[in-house]
Each structure stands twice: as C-alpha cells, then as structure tokens.
Design an enzyme around this catalytic site. Sequence first.
Site, PDB file in Angstrom:
ATOM      1  N   GLY A  11      43.485  37.156  43.028  1.00 61.12           N
ATOM      2  CA  GLY A  11      44.529  38.095  42.578  1.00 61.12           C
ATOM      3  C   GLY A  11      45.427  38.582  43.688  1.00 61.12           C
ATOM      4  O   GLY A  11      45.583  39.790  43.899  1.00 61.12           O
ATOM      5  N   SER A  13      48.774  37.958  43.970  1.00 58.23           N
ATOM      6  CA  SER A  13      50.213  37.922  43.656  1.00 58.23           C
ATOM      7  C   SER A  13      50.864  39.285  43.883  1.00 58.23           C
ATOM      8  O   SER A  13      52.083  39.383  43.997  1.00 58.23           O
ATOM      9  CB  SER A  13      50.439  37.460  42.216  1.00 58.23           C
ATOM     10  N   GLY A  15      49.890  43.916  44.786  1.00 54.55           N
ATOM     11  CA  GLY A  15      48.923  44.995  44.993  1.00 54.55           C
ATOM     12  C   GLY A  15      47.956  44.797  46.154  1.00 54.55           C
ATOM     13  O   GLY A  15      48.308  44.247  47.203  1.00 54.55           O
ATOM     14  N   SER A 144      36.057  47.488  43.092  1.00 55.58           N
ATOM     15  CA  SER A 144      35.713  48.253  41.897  1.00 55.58           C
ATOM     16  C   SER A 144      36.738  49.375  41.761  1.00 55.58           C
ATOM     17  O   SER A 144      37.948  49.154  41.871  1.00 55.58           O
ATOM     18  CB  SER A 144      34.282  48.788  42.021  1.00 55.58           C
ATOM     19  N   TYR A 158      38.261  50.190  30.653  1.00 49.59           N
ATOM     20  CA  TYR A 158      38.382  49.929  32.092  1.00 49.59           C
ATOM     21  C   TYR A 158      37.144  50.489  32.798  1.00 49.59           C
ATOM     22  O   TYR A 158      36.509  49.807  33.608  1.00 49.59           O
ATOM     23  CB  TYR A 158      39.657  50.577  32.631  1.00 49.59           C
ATOM     24  N   ALA A 160      34.207  51.063  31.517  1.00 51.70           N
ATOM     25  CA  ALA A 160      33.027  50.256  31.154  1.00 51.70           C
ATOM     26  C   ALA A 160      33.000  48.961  31.953  1.00 51.70           C
ATOM     27  O   ALA A 160      31.943  48.531  32.430  1.00 51.70           O
ATOM     28  CB  ALA A 160      33.039  49.969  29.651  1.00 51.70           C
ATOM     29  N   LYS A 162      34.314  48.423  34.932  1.00 50.98           N
ATOM     30  CA  LYS A 162      34.017  48.683  36.347  1.00 50.98           C
ATOM     31  C   LYS A 162      32.569  49.170  36.530  1.00 50.98           C
ATOM     32  O   LYS A 162      31.946  48.872  37.546  1.00 50.98           O
ATOM     33  CB  LYS A 162      35.022  49.679  36.938  1.00 50.98           C
TER      34      LYS A 162
END
Length: 296
Positions: A11, A13, A15, A144, A158, A160, A162
Amino acid sequence: MSATDVILITGTSSGFGRLIAETLAGKGYTVYASMRQVTGRNAAAGDALRSLAEREGLSLHVIDLDVTDEGSVERAVQTVIARTGRIDVLINNAGFGIAGLNETYTLEDVQRQFDTNVFSVVRMNRAVLPHMRHQRSGLIIYISSGGGRTIIPFLGFYNASKFALEALAESYHYQLYGLGIDSVIVEPGRYATAVSVNSPRPSDPARAAGYGEIGIQLEQAATDFMASFSAPSCPDPQEVADAVAELVAMPPGARPLRVPIGAPASLEPLNQVLAQVQTNILERLGLAWLMKRDSP
Ligand SMILES: NC(=O)c1ccc[n+]([C@@H]2O[C@H](COP(=O)([O-])OP(=O)(O)OC[C@H]3O[C@@H](n4cnc5c(N)ncnc54)[C@H](OP(=O)(O)O)[C@@H]3O)[C@@H](O)[C@H]2O)c1
C-alpha cells in the site's frame, strides 16, 4: 538491520506507505514499494516513486501487489526473491476504514474491509514467512491503529478489523520470535493521509433512517471525523514513517511488540497491563519459553 537489507511494503500509493518507502529508501535500504494497479489508476504514484529513486540514486523499486489477491501477492514476493534472494522486512500497511452506522454496511462491504485489513496479512505472511524462516531472521511490522485497542462508536467494522489484526499479529509474534523473526504492531492515531478519501460509502445507507436522532448524530460525527483528516491541525504522517525507520534500525530481539504513536500514546498503560496478563497466560500454559530466542 544493515543498509543492504530488503524491505517489502504494501500500500505505497499514498499515505504512510509512500512515506515509509521514501524514508527507508533514503536511509539506504533496498525497498520494494508495492501498490495495486501500478499500470492503471496508481500509475502516477508509481512514476513519482520511480522518479525519486532515479533523482536521488535510491534502491527503491515499484512492484504491483493487490493484498486481496493471492496470485498477485505470490507473484510480487517471487519477484523480490528472484531479484534479491531475500526479504528482511515486511511492512503490512495497506488498509482502509469504513465509518458510520454498522447496519448501513452490507456483508459484502464488511468482507472487503476484513479482506484488506486482516486476510491480507495472512496472504502476505504465508508468502514471505518461508523465506524469513529459511533466513532465520526477519521483521514484520503491522500498521494497526489506536482503533485496534479502543472503540469509536461509528468505526465499528474498522475497529473490529484492527482488533483482529492485533490478535493475529500478536499470535504470529509468539510463533515466530524463537525463530529469529521480530513482530511489531504500530498503533498510530489520526494523521493527515488519504485514508478518509479512500473510505468507501455504505451500500445500504437507507438503513440509517430507522435510527432517528442517534443515527443523525453518529453519521454527523463520522462525517466530521473523516473531514478532520484534511484539517491543517491533523498531524504530519511523517512521524509514523520516522517511527517505523527507528524500529527497522533497532537490533533484532530488542524491538517492542507494540508502539502507539500520537494520541494513542495514552494506550501505553493499557498495553503494559495486557502484556503482563499475556505473560501470565504463557507461564500458566508452560509456554513462556516462546519468548526466548533459540528456544527448541
Ligand atoms: N491515517 C491515519 O490516521 C491512520 C491511523 C491509524 C492507522 N492507519 C492505517 O494506516 C494504514 C495506511 O493508511 P493511510 O492512512 O496511509 O491511508 P491511505 O493514504 O489511504 O493509504 C492506504 C494504502 O492502502 C492501499 N490499499 C488499499 N487496498 C489495497 C489493496 N487491496 N491492495 C494493495 N493496496 C491497497 C491504498 O492503495 P490504493 O490507492 O490502491 O487504494 C493506499 O496506498 C492503513 O492500514 C490504515 O488503517 C491510518
């Protein structure tokens, strides 16, 4: 870790993932920055990382990897192994968060949430662990959230996902520590990334009508929360990338299991209490030796 070590990140791409890739490559590591649809809608993000690599002479390589597709995961890991022969660090970062009333999300919506935030980790670890076990060394970092330890009323799925990620990551920790493989769970607070833009809307919003004022207030709180990620006061996500770089640089075996960053620093006492409870459980089960390197 040595500067020649090979790091695979999911991930990247945007952030945290993108910043972690840039930061670690800037420190001289060999970084495989993975993203899905690298020749499609993420082409510009891939090109930006490749240009940076060229400009600054970094060992930063962009590869295609969709964490919800087992074939894609296997191909990406095989590419890294074919080129470098090893993977020293895996950073399970890809994820998103849905917000609002639980009942407005269909089962398919929720399955997508868990597929990306939880089952992705099973896919990634199954692909990478044979190589780390063969090396008898490695580091897996799980991105996390403070929401993996506490509940925000409009982030049910979300949270649940994590919480599930935290449980999974901690069980990998017990199973892998003795084999020379470290696990670290990073728990960031709210940071200015694309996470709110990338949050899919519920497939069945009409269900909110039956909640009256509670629904109106919770939906508004969810909207305000998501908007706050683009507020100027939202902290700089580079803090998380820097914390990850520190973890990578630490000596094997000395890394903490959990690292809350930003507002979740207030979780530290909770983490300490739970760590003690876990130690007691392992002792009662006669499994405390799992926490030692070079155990049988
Ligand atoms: N920002 C925060 O405040 C915050 C706080 C705590 C935890 N986190 C966690 O941090 C992680 C990174 O999120 P972020 O905040 O950096 O948000 P972001 O900018 O939206 O980044 C999320 C990344 O995950 C990728 N991704 C989503 N589904 C994927 C898939 N199926 N395969 C491969 N990549 C996929 C996205 O790629 P696409 O562009 O292709 O969608 C994007 O690159 C997530 O796990 C998130 O839950 C964020």
